[in-house]
Design a protein around this motif. Sequence first.
Motif, PDB file in Angstrom:
ATOM      1  N   MET A  53       0.435  -0.981   0.094  1.00 59.24           N
ATOM      2  CA  MET A  53      -0.180   0.113  -0.365  1.00 59.24           C
ATOM      3  C   MET A  53       1.046   1.180  -0.199  1.00 59.24           C
ATOM      4  O   MET A  53       1.619   1.271   0.684  1.00 59.24           O
ATOM      5  CB  MET A  53      -1.043   0.002   1.114  1.00 59.24           C
ATOM      6  N   PRO A  54       0.720   2.263  -1.158  1.00 54.93           N
ATOM      7  CA  PRO A  54       1.591   3.759  -1.234  1.00 54.93           C
ATOM      8  C   PRO A  54       1.226   4.952   0.027  1.00 54.93           C
ATOM      9  O   PRO A  54       0.141   4.346   0.199  1.00 54.93           O
ATOM     10  CB  PRO A  54       1.305   4.277  -2.367  1.00 54.93           C
ATOM     11  N   VAL A  55       2.412   4.724   0.302  1.00 58.13           N
ATOM     12  CA  VAL A  55       2.397   5.836   1.922  1.00 58.13           C
ATOM     13  C   VAL A  55       2.224   7.434   1.112  1.00 58.13           C
ATOM     14  O   VAL A  55       2.714   7.467   0.254  1.00 58.13           O
ATOM     15  CB  VAL A  55       3.302   5.605   2.645  1.00 58.13           C
ATOM     16  N   MET A  56       1.714   8.378   1.607  1.00 54.68           N
ATOM     17  CA  MET A  56       1.689   9.934   0.905  1.00 54.68           C
ATOM     18  C   MET A  56       2.435  10.640   1.509  1.00 54.68           C
ATOM     19  O   MET A  56       2.418  10.017   2.847  1.00 54.68           O
ATOM     20  CB  MET A  56       0.360  10.162   0.706  1.00 54.68           C
ATOM     21  N   LYS A  57       3.652  11.246   1.009  1.00 56.48           N
ATOM     22  CA  LYS A  57       4.361  12.100   2.089  1.00 56.48           C
ATOM     23  C   LYS A  57       4.489  14.016   1.132  1.00 56.48           C
ATOM     24  O   LYS A  57       4.008  14.055   0.040  1.00 56.48           O
ATOM     25  CB  LYS A  57       5.600  11.659   1.995  1.00 56.48           C
ATOM     26  N   LEU A  58       4.459  14.590   1.910  1.00 58.16           N
ATOM     27  CA  LEU A  58       4.110  15.736   2.011  1.00 58.16           C
ATOM     28  C   LEU A  58       4.851  16.728   1.170  1.00 58.16           C
ATOM     29  O   LEU A  58       6.005  16.441   1.134  1.00 58.16           O
ATOM     30  CB  LEU A  58       3.805  16.573   3.176  1.00 58.16           C
ATOM     31  N   TYR A  59       4.921  16.699  -0.208  1.00 60.84           N
ATOM     32  CA  TYR A  59       5.715  17.416  -1.171  1.00 60.84           C
ATOM     33  C   TYR A  59       5.958  19.174  -0.736  1.00 60.84           C
ATOM     34  O   TYR A  59       7.057  19.087  -0.645  1.00 60.84           O
ATOM     35  CB  TYR A  59       5.270  17.046  -1.977  1.00 60.84           C
ATOM     36  N   GLY A  60       5.515  19.242  -0.982  1.00 62.49           N
ATOM     37  CA  GLY A  60       4.918  20.526  -0.922  1.00 62.49           C
ATOM     38  C   GLY A  60       4.045  21.622  -0.801  1.00 62.49           C
ATOM     39  O   GLY A  60       2.350  21.306   0.075  1.00 62.49           O
ATOM     40  N   TYR A  61       4.165  22.322  -1.045  1.00 58.14           N
ATOM     41  CA  TYR A  61       2.867  23.488  -1.213  1.00 58.14           C
ATOM     42  C   TYR A  61       2.466  24.554  -2.861  1.00 58.14           C
ATOM     43  O   TYR A  61       3.507  24.688  -3.346  1.00 58.14           O
ATOM     44  CB  TYR A  61       2.605  24.738  -0.250  1.00 58.14           C
ATOM     45  N   THR A  62       1.033  24.434  -2.983  1.00 52.26           N
ATOM     46  CA  THR A  62       0.899  25.523  -4.271  1.00 52.26           C
ATOM     47  C   THR A  62       0.310  26.342  -3.512  1.00 52.26           C
ATOM     48  O   THR A  62      -0.843  26.567  -2.457  1.00 52.26           O
ATOM     49  CB  THR A  62      -0.465  24.846  -5.099  1.00 52.26           C
ATOM     50  N   LEU A  63       0.941  27.720  -3.606  1.00 49.34           N
ATOM     51  CA  LEU A  63       0.174  29.307  -2.782  1.00 49.34           C
ATOM     52  C   LEU A  63      -0.105  29.831  -4.070  1.00 49.34           C
ATOM     53  O   LEU A  63       0.064  29.863  -5.459  1.00 49.34           O
ATOM     54  CB  LEU A  63       1.226  29.854  -3.007  1.00 49.34           C
ATOM     55  N   PHE A  64      -1.393  30.136  -3.849  1.00 49.79           N
ATOM     56  CA  PHE A  64      -2.270  31.163  -4.686  1.00 49.79           C
ATOM     57  C   PHE A  64      -2.307  30.360  -7.034  1.00 49.79           C
ATOM     58  O   PHE A  64      -2.380  31.704  -6.928  1.00 49.79           O
ATOM     59  CB  PHE A  64      -1.164  33.152  -5.260  1.00 49.79           C
ATOM     60  N   GLY A  65      -2.232  29.116  -6.173  1.00 47.00           N
ATOM     61  CA  GLY A  65      -1.953  28.889  -7.848  1.00 47.00           C
ATOM     62  C   GLY A  65      -0.776  28.556  -8.591  1.00 47.00           C
ATOM     63  O   GLY A  65      -1.178  27.731  -9.483  1.00 47.00           O
ATOM     64  N   ASN A  66      -0.276  29.337  -9.105  1.00 47.40           N
ATOM     65  CA  ASN A  66       1.030  29.611 -10.068  1.00 47.40           C
ATOM     66  C   ASN A  66       2.631  29.861  -8.902  1.00 47.40           C
ATOM     67  O   ASN A  66       2.834  29.868  -9.473  1.00 47.40           O
ATOM     68  CB  ASN A  66       0.706  30.797 -10.420  1.00 47.40           C
ATOM     69  N   LEU A  67       2.484  29.512  -7.512  1.00 50.10           N
ATOM     70  CA  LEU A  67       3.801  29.567  -6.628  1.00 50.10           C
ATOM     71  C   LEU A  67       3.673  27.894  -5.708  1.00 50.10           C
ATOM     72  O   LEU A  67       2.574  28.411  -5.698  1.00 50.10           O
ATOM     73  CB  LEU A  67       4.049  30.930  -6.125  1.00 50.10           C
ATOM     74  N   GLU A  68       4.811  27.334  -6.107  1.00 46.86           N
ATOM     75  CA  GLU A  68       4.951  26.690  -5.416  1.00 46.86           C
ATOM     76  C   GLU A  68       5.992  26.351  -4.555  1.00 46.86           C
ATOM     77  O   GLU A  68       7.595  27.278  -4.821  1.00 46.86           O
ATOM     78  CB  GLU A  68       5.350  25.462  -6.576  1.00 46.86           C
ATOM     79  N   TYR A  69       6.554  25.775  -3.232  1.00 49.96           N
ATOM     80  CA  TYR A  69       6.967  25.681  -2.365  1.00 49.96           C
ATOM     81  C   TYR A  69       7.676  24.068  -2.788  1.00 49.96           C
ATOM     82  O   TYR A  69       6.465  23.309  -2.236  1.00 49.96           O
ATOM     83  CB  TYR A  69       6.624  26.158  -1.033  1.00 49.96           C
ATOM     84  N   ARG A  70       8.507  23.480  -2.958  1.00 42.29           N
ATOM     85  CA  ARG A  70       8.749  21.959  -2.712  1.00 42.29           C
ATOM     86  C   ARG A  70       9.978  22.487  -1.381  1.00 42.29           C
ATOM     87  O   ARG A  70      11.438  22.706  -0.847  1.00 42.29           O
ATOM     88  CB  ARG A  70       9.875  22.359  -3.451  1.00 42.29           C
ATOM     89  N   ILE A  71       9.281  21.143  -0.755  1.00 43.84           N
ATOM     90  CA  ILE A  71      10.097  21.485   0.834  1.00 43.84           C
ATOM     91  C   ILE A  71      11.474  20.545   0.880  1.00 43.84           C
ATOM     92  O   ILE A  71      12.577  21.453   1.475  1.00 43.84           O
ATOM     93  CB  ILE A  71       9.234  20.228   1.639  1.00 43.84           C
ATOM     94  N   ASN A  72      11.301  19.597   0.195  1.00 46.34           N
ATOM     95  CA  ASN A  72      13.303  19.071  -0.002  1.00 46.34           C
ATOM     96  C   ASN A  72      14.332  20.623  -0.882  1.00 46.34           C
ATOM     97  O   ASN A  72      15.137  19.841  -0.574  1.00 46.34           O
ATOM     98  CB  ASN A  72      13.139  17.887  -0.856  1.00 46.34           C
ATOM     99  N   THR A  73      13.650  20.826  -1.412  1.00 46.13           N
ATOM    100  CA  THR A  73      14.522  21.510  -1.876  1.00 46.13           C
ATOM    101  C   THR A  73      14.824  22.640  -1.330  1.00 46.13           C
ATOM    102  O   THR A  73      15.174  23.398  -1.835  1.00 46.13           O
ATOM    103  CB  THR A  73      14.412  22.104  -3.355  1.00 46.13           C
ATOM    104  N   ARG A  74      13.640  23.512  -0.676  1.00 45.30           N
ATOM    105  CA  ARG A  74      13.513  25.060   0.287  1.00 45.30           C
ATOM    106  C   ARG A  74      13.705  25.745  -1.822  1.00 45.30           C
ATOM    107  O   ARG A  74      13.768  27.252  -1.372  1.00 45.30           O
ATOM    108  CB  ARG A  74      14.939  24.817   0.582  1.00 45.30           C
ATOM    109  N   GLN A  75      12.565  25.717  -1.866  1.00 45.36           N
ATOM    110  CA  GLN A  75      12.782  26.329  -3.476  1.00 45.36           C
ATOM    111  C   GLN A  75      11.054  26.719  -3.653  1.00 45.36           C
ATOM    112  O   GLN A  75      10.542  26.617  -3.738  1.00 45.36           O
ATOM    113  CB  GLN A  75      13.294  25.482  -4.708  1.00 45.36           C
ATOM    114  N   LEU A  76      10.906  27.980  -4.090  1.00 42.32           N
ATOM    115  CA  LEU A  76      10.049  28.813  -4.617  1.00 42.32           C
ATOM    116  C   LEU A  76      10.147  28.724  -6.076  1.00 42.32           C
ATOM    117  O   LEU A  76      11.191  29.295  -6.363  1.00 42.32           O
ATOM    118  CB  LEU A  76       9.917  30.002  -3.918  1.00 42.32           C
ATOM    119  N   ILE A  77       8.986  28.319  -6.694  1.00 42.86           N
ATOM    120  CA  ILE A  77       9.331  28.397  -8.078  1.00 42.86           C
ATOM    121  C   ILE A  77       7.555  28.812  -8.499  1.00 42.86           C
ATOM    122  O   ILE A  77       6.767  28.358  -8.479  1.00 42.86           O
ATOM    123  CB  ILE A  77       8.672  27.118  -8.792  1.00 42.86           C
TER     124      ILE A  77
END
Length: 120
Positions: free
Chosen positions: A1-25
Motif C-alpha cells: 500500500m503506497p504511503v503519501m508524503k507531503l511534497y510541498g505547497y501550491t500558493l495562489f495557484g501559480n507559486l509552488e514551494y518544495r519542501i526538500n529543495t526549499r525552493q519557491l517556483i
Amino acid sequence: MPVMKLYGYTLFGNLEYRINTRQLINVKNGKVKKISDTKARFLEFILSNSNGGYLHDEDIIFHVWEKYEMSGSRSQLSNTIKSLNMDFLNVGFNKKLVTWYTKHTYFIDLDEVKRCYVEV
C-alpha cells in the motif's frame, strides 16, 4: 500500500514551494528561488499550523528560532516576513502570504494554499 508524503505547497495557484529543495517556483514564468533554512522553517510552520489563518508572534518565534536553540525576536520575525515577501517578488509573484493583523498576531492567507503529496 503506497504511503503519501507531503511534497510541498501550491500558493495562489501559480507559486509552488518544495519542501526538500526549499525552493519557491513560479510556474507561470519558470523563475526559481532557493530560500534559507530560517525562511523555510517559517514558511513550513505557518503553512502547517495557521488554523483559521491567524498565528501569534510568540508561537512563530518559538517554532522557527527557539526550538532550534536560536535566539528569536519580533524584529527577526518582521525581517523574515519582509525577506520572504522579497523572495516572492524575485520570482515574479506580487501577493503577500503573511500580513500583520494586530499588535502580536499575523494573518496567513490560506484561501489559496493547497498541499501537494507524492507516493513513497
